[in-house]
Enzyme design. Sequence first.
Site, PDB file in Angstrom:
ATOM      1  N   LYS A 111      -4.513   7.715 -61.425  1.00 54.71           N
ATOM      2  CA  LYS A 111      -4.013   9.035 -61.835  1.00 54.71           C
ATOM      3  C   LYS A 111      -3.137   9.652 -60.741  1.00 54.71           C
ATOM      4  CE  LYS A 111      -7.098  11.511 -59.214  1.00 54.71           C
ATOM      5  NZ  LYS A 111      -6.951  12.746 -58.415  1.00 54.71           N
ATOM      6  N   THR A 167      -4.617  16.289 -62.538  1.00 54.05           N
ATOM      7  CA  THR A 167      -3.796  15.950 -61.386  1.00 54.05           C
ATOM      8  C   THR A 167      -2.304  16.030 -61.695  1.00 54.05           C
ATOM      9  OG1 THR A 167      -5.581  14.432 -60.769  1.00 54.05           O
ATOM     10  CG2 THR A 167      -3.553  14.262 -59.527  1.00 54.05           C
TER      11      THR A 167
END
Length: 329
Positions: free
Chosen positions: A187, A244
Site C-alpha cells: 500500500k 494511505t
Amino acid sequence: MNITVLGAGAWGTALAIHLAQRHPVTLWARNAAQVAEMSRLRANPRYLGDYVFPEALRLESDLHAALHSADLILSVVPTAGFRSILREIKASGCKAPVVWANKGLENGTSKLMHEVISEELPAGQLRGILSGPSFAGELAKGLPTAITLASSDAIFACEAAAAMHGGTVRIYSSTDVVGVAVGGALKNVMAIAAGISDGMGFGSNARAALITRGLAEITRFGMALGGKLETFMGLAGAGDLILTCTGDASRNRTVGLRLAKGETLDEIITSLGHVAEGVHTTREVFNKARELGVEMPITCEVHAVLSAGRSPRTAVENLLNREQKAEHY
C-alpha cells in the site's frame, strides 16, 4: 501482561500509549538521549507531538533491561533494522512471542518480514504481524481504529489480539500472515502513486482509479505468494490502502505529492524526518514481481520515477496509454 515495544517512532509510541492503558508497557529506543528527553517530558515531541504518556508506560534504552520481564514483544523498528533487532532478541535469551508492526520488504533480499523472522528466531517462538489502516496521531488521540493481527498459530493470533484489543481500538485476528504482510507493504507503493496523481492535480477520478487498480496489483502479488483473497478485501488490504492513499498524514503519499511538485527524492527524504517505507519497498516489489511473473504496471512506473529518473507526468501518461483490456485481478 508485560509488553515491551521496540522502537519509539510515531507508530511505536502511539501503540505503547494505547497498550499502557491496560498493561504495564516498556517503550525501548536505542538512542539514550531520546529516551532521556521522553522520560523528562513524558511525551515524544520529536515524532508524536505532545501526547502525554500514561503512568504505566516505562522508558528504556537498554535492550536487555527492556526485554527482561516481557511477556510479549512488539517490534516497531524500521524494516531496515528488523533483522538486526531479531538477532539482539535472540542473543538476549528472551523467548517471549514477537509481533511486528513494521511494513515493507527487506532491502536487497525482497523478503517479507515473516520470512526474515523465520530465519532469525527459533521455530517454536510464537510470532505474528499487526497491520491495518492506522495513523499514529489518531491512535494516540484515542480515535476509533481497527486493525488486524495475523499469526500462523490461530490460538496465539486470538490471544494476542485480545490482549491489545480495547478502548477505541478494535483488533481482528487472522491466520493469513502473507496477505497481511503484503497488504501493509505494498500500500505504501500505491500511496506514492496516488500522491503523484494528486500533486499533479489529476483529481478524484484518477485517485479512485489508482486505488482500485493498485488493489488489483497488491492482490495479484499477494496471491502469488500464497495470501488469501479475503485479506486483500479487508482492513489489512483495502482499508490500509485507502487510508494511505488519501490521508494527509501519509508519509508515502507526501513523497508522491512532493515529487509531482518537482522536488528530488533526496531532498524529500532528507527533510521528511520519518521513514517512508514505500521508497525502498518499491524497488524490492519491482524485483520480486519480475521474479514471480506478476504484472504490476503502477509499481513499475513508481519504480521508474524513484530509481530511473522518469518524470511523474510521463509515468502517469504511460499508465493512461496502456492498451485497453477487460478489468480483472
